[in-house]
Design an enzyme around this catalytic site. Sequence first.
Site, mmCIF file in Angstrom:
data_model
loop_
_atom_site.group_PDB
_atom_site.id
_atom_site.type_symbol
_atom_site.label_atom_id
_atom_site.label_comp_id
_atom_site.label_asym_id
_atom_site.label_seq_id
_atom_site.Cartn_x
_atom_site.Cartn_y
_atom_site.Cartn_z
ATOM 1 N N ASP A 1 1.305 -0.990 -0.262
ATOM 2 C CA ASP A 1 0.086 -0.757 -0.062
ATOM 3 C C ASP A 1 0.765 0.784 -0.025
ATOM 4 O O ASP A 1 2.167 1.104 0.147
ATOM 5 C CB ASP A 1 -0.871 0.380 1.229
ATOM 6 C CG ASP A 1 -2.097 0.443 1.384
ATOM 7 O OD1 ASP A 1 -2.559 1.638 0.126
ATOM 8 O OD2 ASP A 1 -3.500 0.685 1.893
ATOM 9 N N HIS B 1 -9.657 -1.626 -8.154
ATOM 10 C CA HIS B 1 -9.400 -0.626 -6.975
ATOM 11 C C HIS B 1 -8.598 1.347 -7.310
ATOM 12 O O HIS B 1 -8.957 1.504 -6.792
ATOM 13 C CB HIS B 1 -8.601 -1.085 -6.357
ATOM 14 C CG HIS B 1 -9.036 -0.187 -4.343
ATOM 15 N ND1 HIS B 1 -9.980 1.048 -4.062
ATOM 16 C CD2 HIS B 1 -8.052 0.014 -3.822
ATOM 17 C CE1 HIS B 1 -9.693 1.298 -3.579
ATOM 18 N NE2 HIS B 1 -8.356 1.737 -3.213
#
Length: 508
Positions: free
Chosen positions: A221, A363
């Site tokens: 991330d 996403h």
Amino acid sequence: MRLTSISVTIALALQCTSVIGAVKPRRTSSILINPDAQPDLPTARQASTNAQAAGLNLDDIQGDILVGMNKNQELFFFFGIKDAATFKSKLASGIVPLITSTTQLLDVSKQPVTAVNIAFSQSGLTALGNKDNMVDSLFKQGQLKDAAALGDPGTGHWESAFAGTSIHGVFLIASDTQSNVDDELKNIQTILGSSITEIYRLQGAARPGAEKGHEHFGFMDGIGQPSVNGFSNALPGQATVNPGVILTGETGDNSASSRPAWTKSGSFLAFRQLQQKVPEFNKYLSDNTLAVPGLTQQENTDLLGARMVGRWKSGAPIDLAPLKDDPTLGADASRNNNFNFAHTDNPNFIQSTNQTLCPFAAHIRKSRPRSDFTPENLAIHIMRSGIPYGPEVTDGEAAAQKSDASNERGLAFVSYQSDISNGFAFIQKNWVNNPSFFPGHTPTPGVDPIIGSTNAGKAPGDAARSVNGLNPLSFSTPLVLNTDFVVSRGGEYFFSPPISALTNTLSK
Ligand code: HEM
Ligand SMILES: *[C@@H]1O[C@H](CO)[C@@H](O)[C@H](O)[C@H]1NC(C)=O
């Protein structure tokens, strides 16, 4: 941040001469983690040069806003104000010296043992007697009233602390060890005494070992962050945005002229506690494994997950590595953002129909559509500063392919933006949850398989979500997601003021 031994030596030398009347012993190792995949922060010198040119005051901007998702341990301590007068006097005298600026975080020798930031909700500003119009309608109404519009299926899954208006503020307390965080919380509680009351706390932590920097589904991330003018220098593929996209009152904030002067260099903080059902996610991937020829079953399972996210677990973008993970690419911050879904070098590639590389619903494509807009939209961007929370998946949960209710884990999501309706809420409502986004792409994309929801007003989990494009062999065969892998446990909207406002307006 890669420290050379020379800068350590300088740091130690500075410490002895005590340039900044140190309250606490200074550090020689950073509070922050720095996985290779994530863009490096600017050095203190680079940031200061950039800030001067853009007129930003990095000493006044709370450290969490521009620095991003790279804490080791971070506690979110949500509080209510019981005695505004005492709170204000302690804020100015005891708390302000603990608040960590951007400048401090960028330089290991200036980092405190534990970094502290503070932010207030609208009901918190009201409790302090501040009646200013902050010019942000979602901040003003609070997140609870926004739950349905965000796609949450009611507030049945909301943490009870968020399902009310009693949260006045939040302390963000970050360090490299849990005991440092605990000590600093005690210190803050001693300073503020009974002027505040604890409402809720959520402890976040970077995942252990090789998973450091990865969220709980296993994906790296903190890669796709905008580069902010006046702060950092962009790496290839990073969006360069005006400071006012993130900071209130700065260039690029459309409401700059109507906001109270004291809010200049602050930022709105959107907090969400997003539970992640990791064993269920993994079960879905293996139950629905793809059948791309030439890949093993495991590779086909991994491919489905990567197509949902738009990146492999290493961080490598599927737009550049469409069939298998490429950990070298993933770890290279100068290459892992350098793509835009367009493939203009291939004249036969039709961006609006071809999902061989990155699905429209992935996403990262839903949340930053890059060249799907020409030119790229540079107004809708957020700085993400969240951290995972909760334990690792246990062997028992993995075997049962089911999360154990007592082991809740997820993402303590934090985003900063100068306008919540143009930041977090815009991305969630207009892009992620909108099955028709991006318009003109065929077949219709469907929702973001990771965080998209069309459940507004329905019972939790009862609306199966349909996503096209996940199967590279048949773009128009929808995959029906019958489990909510991410469950909203609610949250709140806050304002992270400039440090000067804590000593002035907010403590007066
Ligand atoms: C549990 C929930 C979530 C998970 C597991 C998750 C996971 C990820 C992962 C793995 C990435 C790719 C790595 C990166 O580029 O940093 C990413 C990127 C991103 N996410 Fe999320 N995310 C979650 C919630 C959200 C929410 C609520 C938003 C905003 C509404 C959001 C917005 C973004 C953005 C803007 C990017 C960067 C896209 C880019 O610049 O290419 N995420 N997320
Ligand atoms: C989609 O793009 C890929 C990669 O460039 C190419 O191999 C494929 O033939 C394209 N598919 C169609 C239907 O044009």
